[in-house]
Design a protein around this motif. Sequence first.
Motif, PDB file in Angstrom:
ATOM      1  N   THR A 111       0.882  -1.202   0.114  1.00  0.00           N
ATOM      2  CA  THR A 111      -0.041  -0.081  -0.259  1.00  0.00           C
ATOM      3  C   THR A 111       0.909   1.218  -0.021  1.00  0.00           C
ATOM      4  O   THR A 111       2.116   1.251   0.460  1.00  0.00           O
ATOM      5  N   ASP A 112       0.176   2.574  -0.353  1.00  0.00           N
ATOM      6  CA  ASP A 112       0.878   3.572  -0.227  1.00  0.00           C
ATOM      7  C   ASP A 112       1.506   3.987   1.301  1.00  0.00           C
ATOM      8  O   ASP A 112       2.612   4.260   1.269  1.00  0.00           O
ATOM      9  N   ALA A 113       0.594   3.651   1.872  1.00  0.00           N
ATOM     10  CA  ALA A 113       0.914   3.770   3.488  1.00  0.00           C
ATOM     11  C   ALA A 113       2.308   2.990   3.974  1.00  0.00           C
ATOM     12  O   ALA A 113       2.913   3.433   4.759  1.00  0.00           O
ATOM     13  N   GLU A 114       2.129   1.803   3.468  1.00  0.00           N
ATOM     14  CA  GLU A 114       3.381   0.908   3.881  1.00  0.00           C
ATOM     15  C   GLU A 114       4.542   1.313   3.272  1.00  0.00           C
ATOM     16  O   GLU A 114       5.594   1.493   3.940  1.00  0.00           O
ATOM     17  N   ALA A 172       5.277   4.325   2.152  1.00  0.00           N
ATOM     18  CA  ALA A 172       5.582   5.751   2.790  1.00  0.00           C
ATOM     19  C   ALA A 172       6.145   5.584   4.255  1.00  0.00           C
ATOM     20  O   ALA A 172       7.329   6.107   4.582  1.00  0.00           O
ATOM     21  N   ARG A 173       5.758   4.396   5.030  1.00  0.00           N
ATOM     22  CA  ARG A 173       6.552   4.156   6.173  1.00  0.00           C
ATOM     23  C   ARG A 173       8.055   3.741   5.901  1.00  0.00           C
ATOM     24  O   ARG A 173       8.996   4.176   6.640  1.00  0.00           O
ATOM     25  N   MET A 174       8.103   2.757   5.095  1.00  0.00           N
ATOM     26  CA  MET A 174       9.603   2.200   4.590  1.00  0.00           C
ATOM     27  C   MET A 174      10.455   3.670   4.207  1.00  0.00           C
ATOM     28  O   MET A 174      11.440   3.594   4.436  1.00  0.00           O
ATOM     29  N   ASN A 175       9.930   4.374   3.449  1.00  0.00           N
ATOM     30  CA  ASN A 175      10.683   5.494   2.728  1.00  0.00           C
ATOM     31  C   ASN A 175      10.743   6.461   3.625  1.00  0.00           C
ATOM     32  O   ASN A 175      12.167   6.886   3.748  1.00  0.00           O
ATOM     33  N   GLU A 176      10.350   6.640   4.902  1.00  0.00           N
ATOM     34  CA  GLU A 176      10.649   7.470   5.962  1.00  0.00           C
ATOM     35  C   GLU A 176      11.757   6.799   6.882  1.00  0.00           C
ATOM     36  O   GLU A 176      12.676   7.403   7.051  1.00  0.00           O
ATOM     37  N   THR A 177      11.564   5.373   6.951  1.00  0.00           N
ATOM     38  CA  THR A 177      12.361   4.654   7.707  1.00  0.00           C
ATOM     39  C   THR A 177      13.978   4.521   7.040  1.00  0.00           C
ATOM     40  O   THR A 177      14.749   4.893   7.857  1.00  0.00           O
ATOM     41  N   PHE A 178      13.872   4.276   6.072  1.00  0.00           N
ATOM     42  CA  PHE A 178      15.032   3.939   5.329  1.00  0.00           C
ATOM     43  C   PHE A 178      15.673   4.912   4.462  1.00  0.00           C
ATOM     44  O   PHE A 178      17.081   4.952   4.293  1.00  0.00           O
ATOM     45  N   ARG A 179      14.804   5.918   4.298  1.00  0.00           N
ATOM     46  CA  ARG A 179      15.648   7.019   3.409  1.00  0.00           C
ATOM     47  C   ARG A 179      15.114   8.479   3.988  1.00  0.00           C
ATOM     48  O   ARG A 179      15.702   9.410   3.320  1.00  0.00           O
ATOM     49  N   LYS A 180      14.693   8.664   4.853  1.00  0.00           N
ATOM     50  CA  LYS A 180      14.201   9.734   5.768  1.00  0.00           C
ATOM     51  C   LYS A 180      13.488  10.625   4.871  1.00  0.00           C
ATOM     52  O   LYS A 180      13.642  11.899   4.865  1.00  0.00           O
ATOM     53  N   LEU A 219       9.644  11.736   3.403  1.00  0.00           N
ATOM     54  CA  LEU A 219       8.150  11.450   3.756  1.00  0.00           C
ATOM     55  C   LEU A 219       7.398  11.371   2.674  1.00  0.00           C
ATOM     56  O   LEU A 219       7.592  11.894   1.522  1.00  0.00           O
ATOM     57  N   GLY A 220       6.193  10.556   2.856  1.00  0.00           N
ATOM     58  CA  GLY A 220       5.463  10.228   1.583  1.00  0.00           C
ATOM     59  C   GLY A 220       5.676   8.888   0.936  1.00  0.00           C
ATOM     60  O   GLY A 220       7.037   8.398   1.196  1.00  0.00           O
ATOM     61  N   PRO A 221       4.615   8.515   0.139  1.00  0.00           N
ATOM     62  CA  PRO A 221       4.902   7.317  -0.715  1.00  0.00           C
ATOM     63  C   PRO A 221       5.844   7.516  -1.765  1.00  0.00           C
ATOM     64  O   PRO A 221       5.758   8.733  -2.330  1.00  0.00           O
ATOM     65  N   THR A 222       6.297   6.433  -2.259  1.00  0.00           N
ATOM     66  CA  THR A 222       7.178   6.726  -3.337  1.00  0.00           C
ATOM     67  C   THR A 222       6.726   5.296  -4.380  1.00  0.00           C
ATOM     68  O   THR A 222       6.019   4.598  -3.922  1.00  0.00           O
ATOM     69  N   ASP A 223       7.213   5.224  -5.641  1.00  0.00           N
ATOM     70  CA  ASP A 223       6.741   4.145  -6.371  1.00  0.00           C
ATOM     71  C   ASP A 223       7.538   2.864  -6.236  1.00  0.00           C
ATOM     72  O   ASP A 223       6.757   1.654  -6.006  1.00  0.00           O
ATOM     73  N   VAL A 224       8.538   2.964  -5.684  1.00  0.00           N
ATOM     74  CA  VAL A 224       9.313   1.590  -5.820  1.00  0.00           C
ATOM     75  C   VAL A 224      10.669   1.920  -4.678  1.00  0.00           C
ATOM     76  O   VAL A 224      11.147   2.807  -4.703  1.00  0.00           O
TER      77      VAL A 224
END
Length: 144
Positions: A49-52, A54-62, A64-69
């Motif tokens: 999901t976009d939410a999931e 987005a959490r990974m994006n913030e956790t691992f890349r610092k 915010l928000g969703p990305t495609d891959v």
Amino acid sequence: MMDGDTESRAAVINRQRAVKLGMARLRVFAERVRDELRLQESLTICFVTDAEIARMNETFRKKLGPTDVLSFPERVQPGKPRKLEAAARPARANAWHAERYLGDIAISPAAARRNARAFGRNLPTELRILMLHRSEEHTSELQS
């Protein structure tokens, strides 16, 4: 609903319901990518999901928000903290263990659909581009 493939060396898993996906075709494409790139390693591609993502994006890349891959190579990259290797397995298929594991690719179909529209492509094409690009990226990291 979790939809995974336990017999191939490219596990393709669907952990989202927002966007309807042709999972059989995506699995065939993932295996074709492995064959064409001559990959001996296993990999996991997980649609989230976009939410999931987005959490990974913030956790691992610092970021915010969703990305495609997002991609999570199994090998530690120079300059990357070792904890990332251990923690970055959002979709690892526990049903099988390969001798060598390439890594995980997380894809948000909702974000991919938005990008497909912006780039004038259809969703299946956009998803294949993301799968191929990240698989090639993992391969080049493995060879370095």
